[in-house]
Write a protein that holds these residues in place. Structure first.
Motif, short mmCIF file in Angstrom:
data_model
loop_
_atom_site.label_atom_id
_atom_site.label_comp_id
_atom_site.label_asym_id
_atom_site.label_seq_id
_atom_site.Cartn_x
_atom_site.Cartn_y
_atom_site.Cartn_z
N SER A 154 65.95 40.88 65.88
CA SER A 154 66.68 41.34 64.71
C SER A 154 65.74 41.62 63.54
O SER A 154 66.16 41.71 62.41
CB SER A 154 67.70 40.28 64.29
N ALA A 155 64.46 41.75 63.81
CA ALA A 155 63.48 41.89 62.75
C ALA A 155 63.32 43.32 62.28
O ALA A 155 63.63 44.25 62.99
CB ALA A 155 62.12 41.39 63.24
N GLY A 229 63.19 29.51 50.20
CA GLY A 229 62.50 30.30 51.19
C GLY A 229 62.46 31.79 50.90
O GLY A 229 61.51 32.48 51.26
N VAL A 230 63.51 32.31 50.24
CA VAL A 230 63.55 33.73 49.92
C VAL A 230 62.44 34.09 48.93
O VAL A 230 61.71 35.06 49.11
CB VAL A 230 64.93 34.12 49.36
N GLU A 231 62.31 33.30 47.87
CA GLU A 231 61.27 33.56 46.87
C GLU A 231 59.88 33.40 47.47
O GLU A 231 58.98 34.21 47.20
CB GLU A 231 61.44 32.60 45.69
N ALA A 232 59.71 32.36 48.29
CA ALA A 232 58.40 32.14 48.92
C ALA A 232 58.03 33.32 49.82
O ALA A 232 56.88 33.77 49.83
CB ALA A 232 58.43 30.85 49.74
N THR A 233 59.00 33.85 50.55
CA THR A 233 58.73 34.97 51.44
C THR A 233 58.37 36.22 50.65
O THR A 233 57.46 36.98 51.02
CB THR A 233 59.96 35.24 52.33
N ARG A 234 59.04 36.46 49.55
CA ARG A 234 58.72 37.62 48.71
C ARG A 234 57.29 37.54 48.18
O ARG A 234 56.57 38.55 48.13
CB ARG A 234 59.72 37.71 47.55
N ALA A 252 71.63 27.82 58.06
CA ALA A 252 73.00 27.68 58.56
C ALA A 252 73.88 28.83 58.07
O ALA A 252 75.01 28.98 58.52
CB ALA A 252 73.59 26.35 58.09
N SER A 253 73.37 29.63 57.15
CA SER A 253 74.13 30.76 56.61
C SER A 253 73.88 31.98 57.49
O SER A 253 72.87 32.66 57.32
CB SER A 253 73.70 31.05 55.17
N ILE A 254 74.78 32.25 58.42
CA ILE A 254 74.50 33.26 59.43
C ILE A 254 75.51 34.41 59.41
O ILE A 254 75.63 35.14 60.39
CB ILE A 254 74.45 32.63 60.83
N MET A 255 76.25 34.59 58.30
CA MET A 255 77.13 35.74 58.22
C MET A 255 76.30 37.02 58.17
O MET A 255 75.16 37.02 57.73
CB MET A 255 78.03 35.65 56.99
N SER A 256 76.89 38.10 58.62
CA SER A 256 76.15 39.36 58.76
C SER A 256 75.51 39.80 57.45
O SER A 256 74.35 40.22 57.41
CB SER A 256 77.08 40.45 59.28
N ALA A 257 76.27 39.72 56.34
CA ALA A 257 75.74 40.16 55.05
C ALA A 257 74.56 39.30 54.62
O ALA A 257 73.58 39.80 54.04
CB ALA A 257 76.84 40.11 54.00
N GLU A 258 74.63 38.00 54.90
CA GLU A 258 73.54 37.11 54.53
C GLU A 258 72.29 37.40 55.36
O GLU A 258 71.18 37.39 54.84
CB GLU A 258 73.99 35.66 54.71
N GLN A 259 72.48 37.66 56.66
CA GLN A 259 71.33 38.00 57.50
C GLN A 259 70.65 39.27 56.99
O GLN A 259 69.41 39.34 56.93
CB GLN A 259 71.79 38.21 58.94
N SER A 260 71.44 40.26 56.62
CA SER A 260 70.87 41.50 56.09
C SER A 260 70.08 41.23 54.82
O SER A 260 69.01 41.81 54.60
CB SER A 260 71.99 42.51 55.82
N HIS A 261 70.61 40.35 53.98
CA HIS A 261 69.92 40.00 52.73
C HIS A 261 68.57 39.34 53.03
O HIS A 261 67.56 39.66 52.39
CB HIS A 261 70.79 39.04 51.91
N TYR A 262 68.53 38.44 54.01
CA TYR A 262 67.28 37.76 54.35
C TYR A 262 66.26 38.75 54.90
O TYR A 262 65.08 38.71 54.55
CB TYR A 262 67.54 36.65 55.37
N ASP A 264 66.15 41.96 54.31
CA ASP A 264 65.73 42.82 53.20
C ASP A 264 64.76 42.11 52.27
O ASP A 264 63.97 42.75 51.57
CB ASP A 264 66.95 43.29 52.40
N SER A 265 64.82 40.77 52.25
CA SER A 265 63.94 39.98 51.39
C SER A 265 62.56 39.80 51.99
O SER A 265 61.67 39.24 51.33
CB SER A 265 64.56 38.61 51.11
N GLY A 266 62.37 40.23 53.24
CA GLY A 266 61.05 40.15 53.85
C GLY A 266 60.94 39.29 55.08
O GLY A 266 59.87 39.23 55.71
#
Length: 290
Positions: A154-155, A229-234, A252-262, A264-266
């Motif tokens: 999914s990368a 983790g999002v800020e660290a990845t950016r 644990a947040s695995i909804m489709s919109a959240e996955q897309s956000h992650y 997109d964050s890198g």
């Protein structure tokens, strides 16, 4: 198909189960939470059924979103049933339809309250219908993302590429998570897969470690104190020295919109919690090439 666990067999109750062919082969979610809800509801139906059967049916509702699936779980029985007042008390903690029910069948009724709580966390609601002497029906829905391919694929390949590992060398994997238990899980699973790992407790420590040491891959919890983790990845993606390291979100947040956000964050890919050895192995096999 039909099956008869010991509790149902002892009462000569037939237990039926059916899964619709429309249900996707793989979904992303919390199997323990979903399984507990089903077990609680089926077990409750068996407890209050003296003659007849208990049926479990799993299907889906129609959806315009091709990335998600809304499961519908339906449990019906030929139990003693209950009136509207009894239904209104079902999901209260330590409550059953009436005191005679508790004396005859035992239990506190806490299982249904727990199940309702778990289902609400999955974006659903347990609904009950019943009539005295005519059995009961329980239905709930759960919206889950569809896993159409191996989760490791999914990368976004633009952000990172698989790392080549020299023959005979173990991969060095950095794990970032604020939970010490998860540190132990990382180390045990990664060690069993033949790799080396070091765990840090927040995103800031992950950034520092990635800049000062050579890592082949980073497992990054999304929600952490000090720096998430999002800020660290950016930050790591903005640094040419660390931009190409595969960084896997563990959340644990695995909804489709959240996955897309992650993504997109890198992040290179997303792994769901609780982390499973088979899923982790599939991910590492994809991102770490011998």
């Amino acid at each position: 198909m039909t099956c008869c666990p010991p509790t149902a067999k002892a009462k000569n109750i037939e237990l039926k189960s059916e899964v619709s062919r429309d249900v996707p082969a793989q979904l992303i979610g919390d199997p323990l939470r979903l399984r507990q809800c089903i077990i609680n509801l089926v077990g409750n139906a068996i407890k209050f059924t003296s003659i007849g059967s208990v049926s479990l049916r799993i299907g889906i509702t129609s959806s315009l979103d091709p990335a998600n699936c809304r499961l519908v779980i339906h449990i019906s029985d030929t139990s003693i049933g209950m009136d509207e007042e009894g239904i209104s008390k079902l999901f209260q903690k330590f409550s059953q339809a009436d005191s005679s029910t508790t004396r005859r069948y035992g239990g506190s009724g806490l299982g249904l309250a727990i199940s309702q709580h778990l289902v609400r966390h999955m974006g659903g609601e347990i609904k009950a219908t019943s009539e005295p002497g005519k059995g009961s029906q329980f239905t709930f829905e759960a919206e889950l993302p569809i896993d159409k391919t191996d989760i490791a694929d999914s990368a976004n390949p633009v952000k990172s590429t698989p790392r080549s590992i020299e023959k005979g060398r173990s991969a060095r994997i950095l794990g970032a998570d604020d939970d010490r238990v998860n540190h132990m899980v990382f180390k045990q699973m990664i060690g069993l897969l033949g790799h080396e790992t070091v765990a840090v407790k927040n995103g800031q420590e992950a950034v520092t470690s990635a800049r000062n040491e050579e890592w082949d891959l980073i497992l990054m919890d999304v929600q952490m104190p000090v720096m998430d983790g999002v800020e660290a990845t950016r930050i790591l993606r903005s640094d040419p020295a660390t931009a190409s390291i595969p960084i896997i979100a563990v959340t644990a947040s695995i909804m489709s919109a959240e996955q897309s956000h992650y993504l997109d964050s890198g992040f290179s890919a997303v792994l769901p919690k609780p982390l499973r050895r088979e899923t982790l192995k599939s991910c590492l096999d994809h991102w770490l090439k011998a």
